[in-house]
Motif scaffolding. Sequence first.
Motif, PDB file in Angstrom:
ATOM      1  N   GLY A 123       0.857  -1.182   0.000  1.00  0.00           N
ATOM      2  CA  GLY A 123       0.000   0.000   0.000  1.00  0.00           C
ATOM      3  C   GLY A 123       0.889   1.225   0.000  1.00  0.00           C
ATOM      4  O   GLY A 123       1.731   1.399  -0.876  1.00  0.00           O
ATOM      5  N   GLU A 124       0.730   2.047   1.054  1.00  0.00           N
ATOM      6  CA  GLU A 124       1.542   3.266   1.137  1.00  0.00           C
ATOM      7  C   GLU A 124       2.795   3.052   1.992  1.00  0.00           C
ATOM      8  O   GLU A 124       3.628   3.938   2.117  1.00  0.00           O
ATOM      9  CB  GLU A 124       0.701   4.402   1.759  1.00  0.00           C
ATOM     10  N   THR A 125       2.893   1.884   2.624  1.00  0.00           N
ATOM     11  CA  THR A 125       3.972   1.674   3.589  1.00  0.00           C
ATOM     12  C   THR A 125       5.235   1.142   2.909  1.00  0.00           C
ATOM     13  O   THR A 125       5.184   0.142   2.192  1.00  0.00           O
ATOM     14  CB  THR A 125       3.537   0.635   4.649  1.00  0.00           C
ATOM     15  N   ALA A 126       6.350   1.803   3.162  1.00  0.00           N
ATOM     16  CA  ALA A 126       7.618   1.307   2.647  1.00  0.00           C
ATOM     17  C   ALA A 126       8.171   0.289   3.640  1.00  0.00           C
ATOM     18  O   ALA A 126       8.810   0.632   4.633  1.00  0.00           O
ATOM     19  CB  ALA A 126       8.593   2.448   2.450  1.00  0.00           C
ATOM     20  N   VAL A 127       7.885  -0.996   3.391  1.00  0.00           N
ATOM     21  CA  VAL A 127       8.238  -2.052   4.342  1.00  0.00           C
ATOM     22  C   VAL A 127       9.751  -2.085   4.588  1.00  0.00           C
ATOM     23  O   VAL A 127      10.214  -2.319   5.700  1.00  0.00           O
ATOM     24  CB  VAL A 127       7.754  -3.425   3.809  1.00  0.00           C
TER      25      VAL A 127
END
Lengths: 284, 272
Positions: free
Chosen positions: A73-77
């Motif tokens: 999604g929007e999260t930079a893992v």
Amino acid sequence: MRPTVSATTAVKLRVEGLAKRYATGDRALTDVSLALPAGQVLGLIGPSGAGKSTLIRCINRLVEPTAGRVLLGETAVTDLGRSGLRRARRRMGMIFQEYALVERLTVMENVLSGRLGYVPFWRSWLRRFPPADIARAFRLLDRVGLREQADKRADALSGGQRQRVGIARALAQEPEILLVDEPTASLDPKTSRQIMRLLREVCAERGLAAIVNIHDVALARQFMMRIVGLRDGRIVYDGAPEGLSPEVLTAIYGEEDWSAAGEAGAGRDAGPDVPDDDQLAAAL
Amino acid sequence: MSGLPAPDPAPLWRRRSALAELVRWTGWLLLVLLFVVCWELMTREQIWAFVWDAPRQAGDLFQRMVPPRWSYLDQLWRPLWDTLNIATLGTLLALAIAVPVGFLAARNTTPSRWLVRPLALFVIVASRSVNSLIWALLLVTILGPGLLAGVIAIALRSIGFIGKLLYEAIEEIDPRQVEAVRATGAGGAQVLDYAVVPQILPALAGIAVFRWDINIRESTVLGLVGAGGIGLQLKASVDTLAWPQVTLIFLVILATVVVSEWVSSRVRHALI
């Protein structure tokens, strides 16, 4: 009917320029990029050692990638610290080869362990899960047809049953995507098809996107919406299952007489095992 | 017969070359020589008259030892109970310390391989290198004679035993189950609780019961150095040449060990 254009094309997972080099110097992955739209079930095929398992494990950072980015999604893992990574892992359900259930815990404990990222330690230690989690776990066991086995130990189940528990555990996380590593590698052909069908169904029911590592080209053709072929850590094919021509298979696996595999796949396409694509499309 | 082609000479096969064979035989010969020399050195001081006299002495002692003095049994119940308590409490105390030490020593659960793990391994080795009887000797000097010294002596020796077997068991767990629990977003303590502990619990229970069984045998001799239990009576009886009492104590110890052996094997069977 839910699928609007934006919902179906929204990208759930994006992998950009991912590379993994082990301490031994072996390059497992080189510059791997792909985007996984919501609701898509993607099959990752390739010879043993091509980096399929490494790719899946780099996405939830069970293996640390050497370079590149993973966006959920929007999260930079790939930028997350420890607690951030834990929260991101809750959003990615993982299903394993050989099930990886905790053998000496009960089926219910295994399913509830999907909630560990959400509950504080003392609750999980005392096995006092919130009622909503328990209700969800029973619903999931109903869904995979194992409610009667809830209090049996995981090692008392058959292979197919264990993989159903594995699926229920992953779904208990209420994930946004599924990472599936060779789900049928230790199952017989019939059980394999049942498990793959179950996977497709639960993905369709929940609009889940999934990346499925798969060994068996016929199974991949039959159940996957899109195929990515990996060879020596690089993507060498990305397209529809129908595009797996003998030339493409040679590019992925190396020189071999693919005519038999092609026929087997074609034969199965006509069989009763074929998922009804219209039905699936409607469910999506 | 004449139609068949003449068979080739049977092919030769030897496990080792001639030279390797010679080296091996020389090695064995040297070993035997070493044994003979050592035997000669060790027995130089031996007074052989005593050895030739041994059967008569043994017979004499045996005659004085039988029959056992059964009436002495009344005075043995209490020390026997003490002995069991020393073994049990010592094992429990050792478990309380050895379980954390084991987790710190196992490669896959230690917080630091370069700092904590060597420390934990040192604790294990230090504990294992000293016999319970020596620990008891030291502790009786420090704490004074009595049960407490015995309990702590047993515990100190058992920490290394339990810690070592436990950390080996932890290192042998299936890493895939750990990976699967980690993948759910579980924290460190939750991973231990859900993925590691279930896998080692049978091993831990087996180790604990096995050590308890050993400790019962060890605690029967701790009294020799004043650390309580049935060994006190044994020492007193030997010192006063009360041989029929010694026989009875041997019989009581034998019976206790047989019972503890039976209990521990039953428990281990139930756990596996």
